[in-house]
Design a protein around this motif. Sequence first.
Motif, mmCIF file in Angstrom:
data_model
loop_
_atom_site.group_PDB
_atom_site.id
_atom_site.type_symbol
_atom_site.label_atom_id
_atom_site.label_comp_id
_atom_site.label_asym_id
_atom_site.label_seq_id
_atom_site.Cartn_x
_atom_site.Cartn_y
_atom_site.Cartn_z
ATOM 1 N N LEU A 149 -3.854 27.325 -45.945
ATOM 2 C CA LEU A 149 -4.551 28.409 -45.256
ATOM 3 C C LEU A 149 -5.318 29.280 -46.247
ATOM 4 O O LEU A 149 -6.471 29.671 -46.003
ATOM 5 N N LEU A 150 -4.683 29.564 -47.395
ATOM 6 C CA LEU A 150 -5.344 30.389 -48.410
ATOM 7 C C LEU A 150 -6.553 29.668 -49.000
ATOM 8 O O LEU A 150 -7.607 30.278 -49.221
ATOM 9 N N LYS A 151 -6.405 28.373 -49.241
ATOM 10 C CA LYS A 151 -7.527 27.600 -49.777
ATOM 11 C C LYS A 151 -8.700 27.620 -48.810
ATOM 12 O O LYS A 151 -9.858 27.796 -49.213
ATOM 13 N N TYR A 152 -8.396 27.458 -47.541
ATOM 14 C CA TYR A 152 -9.455 27.486 -46.530
ATOM 15 C C TYR A 152 -10.137 28.858 -46.509
ATOM 16 O O TYR A 152 -11.370 28.956 -46.445
ATOM 17 N N GLY A 153 -9.321 29.917 -46.588
ATOM 18 C CA GLY A 153 -9.887 31.263 -46.592
ATOM 19 C C GLY A 153 -10.754 31.514 -47.816
ATOM 20 O O GLY A 153 -11.841 32.105 -47.713
ATOM 21 N N ASN A 154 -10.292 31.060 -48.981
ATOM 22 C CA ASN A 154 -11.078 31.239 -50.208
ATOM 23 C C ASN A 154 -12.392 30.467 -50.147
ATOM 24 O O ASN A 154 -13.433 30.944 -50.619
ATOM 25 N N GLU A 155 -12.333 29.268 -49.582
ATOM 26 C CA GLU A 155 -13.566 28.492 -49.430
ATOM 27 C C GLU A 155 -14.550 29.205 -48.512
ATOM 28 O O GLU A 155 -15.764 29.201 -48.757
ATOM 29 N N GLN A 156 -14.009 29.810 -47.455
ATOM 30 C CA GLN A 156 -14.869 30.573 -46.556
ATOM 31 C C GLN A 156 -15.534 31.740 -47.293
ATOM 32 O O GLN A 156 -16.718 32.031 -47.096
ATOM 33 N N LEU A 157 -14.769 32.392 -48.163
ATOM 34 C CA LEU A 157 -15.327 33.508 -48.930
ATOM 35 C C LEU A 157 -16.408 33.031 -49.898
ATOM 36 O O LEU A 157 -17.448 33.685 -50.057
ATOM 37 N N GLU A 158 -16.171 31.898 -50.560
ATOM 38 C CA GLU A 158 -17.181 31.357 -51.477
ATOM 39 C C GLU A 158 -18.461 31.011 -50.731
ATOM 40 O O GLU A 158 -19.569 31.301 -51.197
ATOM 41 N N GLN A 159 -18.309 30.385 -49.567
ATOM 42 C CA GLN A 159 -19.487 30.017 -48.782
ATOM 43 C C GLN A 159 -20.230 31.261 -48.295
ATOM 44 O O GLN A 159 -21.466 31.302 -48.289
ATOM 45 N N HIS A 160 -19.457 32.268 -47.901
ATOM 46 C CA HIS A 160 -20.086 33.509 -47.450
ATOM 47 C C HIS A 160 -20.806 34.193 -48.612
ATOM 48 O O HIS A 160 -21.905 34.750 -48.435
ATOM 49 N N PHE A 161 -20.203 34.140 -49.796
ATOM 50 C CA PHE A 161 -20.835 34.689 -51.002
ATOM 51 C C PHE A 161 -22.182 34.006 -51.246
ATOM 52 O O PHE A 161 -23.199 34.672 -51.513
ATOM 53 N N ALA A 162 -22.182 32.678 -51.144
ATOM 54 C CA ALA A 162 -23.423 31.929 -51.360
ATOM 55 C C ALA A 162 -24.461 32.264 -50.288
ATOM 56 O O ALA A 162 -25.657 32.399 -50.588
ATOM 57 N N ARG A 163 -24.016 32.413 -49.031
ATOM 58 C CA ARG A 163 -24.959 32.732 -47.953
ATOM 59 C C ARG A 163 -25.582 34.115 -48.154
ATOM 60 O O ARG A 163 -26.786 34.302 -47.957
#
Length: 646
Positions: A149-163
């Motif tokens: 769950l944490l990995k998924y959340g961190n990936e979401q944050l990275e993608q949001h950062f890039a967006r």
Amino acid sequence: MESVTLWEPSELSQTAEDAVDLGLADWLSQVLNSRLEKTRILNTKLAASLTRLENSGNSVQEAIGPIYGNTQKLQVLGTNIDAILAAIERIRQPSDIKSNEEDIIRKGLDKAGLASFLSSVKRVNKALSDLKQSNLRSNQQAVADLSKLLKYGNEQLEQHFARLLQEDSKPIEPLHFLTKQKPFPTLSQDKSTRLGLINQYLASVAGQSGSSRDSPLLQVYASVRGPYLVATLQNLAAASLNTAKKKSADAIYRQGTNGMATYAMGMEGAFLAEHENICSLFTRDEWGKVFNLSCQGAISELARTVRELNSHIKANLTTDCYLAYEIIEIMSKLSSNMESRTGELKPSFAAALKPIRETGKSSLGELLEYTRRQVSALPGVPQDSAAVSVTQETMTRLQTMVDFLRPISSIMISLGDGGWRINAATNPSGDQIPTLNSFDVGADGKQIFVHYCIDTIDALLMSLEAKARPLLKGGKPALGVFLANNATIVDRMIRTSELIPILQPHMADIDKWRKTGASYYAAAWREPSTHLLDVQYTNRGGARPPSGSAAAVDSAAIVKGLSNKDRDSIKEKFRLFNASFDELVSKHKSMSMEREVREMLGRQVQQMIEPLYGRFWDRYHEVDKGRGKYAKYDKSAMSALFMGLL
């Protein structure tokens, strides 16, 4: 317990009365003894009562002791039960956290909002950290679930950062900001805050894991902003190449006509804005790494542009070497500015500039050799001794170099005084072993350039002399005029340009070539001057030949005093002089001379011939009795003729 009988007052009175007979003393003694006995008996009874009470207390203690011990055990047991219940609660908590936070995280950032999503991920991260510290086997599944769950959340944050970055990373037109002298755009305050929160959290997670000390968003940032910088600057790079194209093959590059200066200004503005963005998002120890990663693509594009320009310069070295000098100055200034403002990129700029800097260094020796080859390749030299175009071309190159004196001075210092004389064939790679001159930090680049100019001029005139000597049919006089003409053009182009301030102390080195030409030319005029020399005998009787002013000379008397043989000799001298003089005058007029050369040589001939001719004419012009057959020119005609030679 026995009761104690106390005496009443009435009884004491009666007794006292009865004791009168027995005696007062005996009576009192009996009373006291009786009281003491009763007190002793009372104390004995009290001691026995205390003993019985103590025995009763011991019996009670023996009965209550086991009950108290059992109570303590029950208290410990209760504490243990509470701890077990708390542990059970902690074991149950991860499943509760997972169920509570999973809905928020799975919902995504766009729906949950950054603040709510980030708080949820932080709670999951803390719960996971606590579970790992408990090291309970029963928590392994919970650890695995929370990790996913944490990995998924961190990936979401990275993608949001890039967006978020991508929204402000659309290429811009740099000329808009350069022409209006406006700073290049940076990320908005709101966006910087949101990006900073994401980076701060993910950097802390990376620090906890120990896998890397750097934020995982370094690469994400560089992967978004790097292409943005490349795309923003690509038009300026293309313009630098397009403006290097030549409309005329022999056109000399003029300072500022290439787009590299604008390219460098755009790059500096874009890089400084990017550095400002990075400083607002990352920690100080990450600034350099992120900045280098972000700018690497743009610098690679710069290096490619420089390589293409370098190929163009090498193909047109004699006319476009100045572009190399200009690029060296522009890029050196850019590198210096970036280092002073950011402390970064100097090695990257040096690597990008290296090919063109090597070309700039080698160009000095190659231009010197090119001058020699130009002269050697001449099909011939003008028979009228006119200057050749090579001289003007060579001096134009030196004049143009002065416009780039600062970068050329730095090149001169790196080459060392005389370093351009090294034969390029012995060092084709340009990676020569450095000499002590290369490390002379006190070297004066401008003074070394002066030495280069003198070497170039000497090489030019020496080559011209060697080329013309066997080709000019007019012999030494023609060679002298040829050298004087070319040396005069050199002198003139120095005095009418920015070369004069630096070459003024060395003008004697150029003037020696004009003097050499004048001496060659004067050699031909020695022949007519020899015909104006006569022999006077002072020991043959008669008066001593008069001396002094022309008015004191009586030509008729002198001629009358000559023998027929001497008269014929004087006539022959006039005839030979006239023939030689007329021929030289004709040649002089037929030669192409620069104005300064014509005046210089005319005065030289006048100073050589006119005094001799005036003296000779004064003495012997009556030899043909004024008919002008032998004394062809009188003094005024001769003077007028010389004026025509100037």
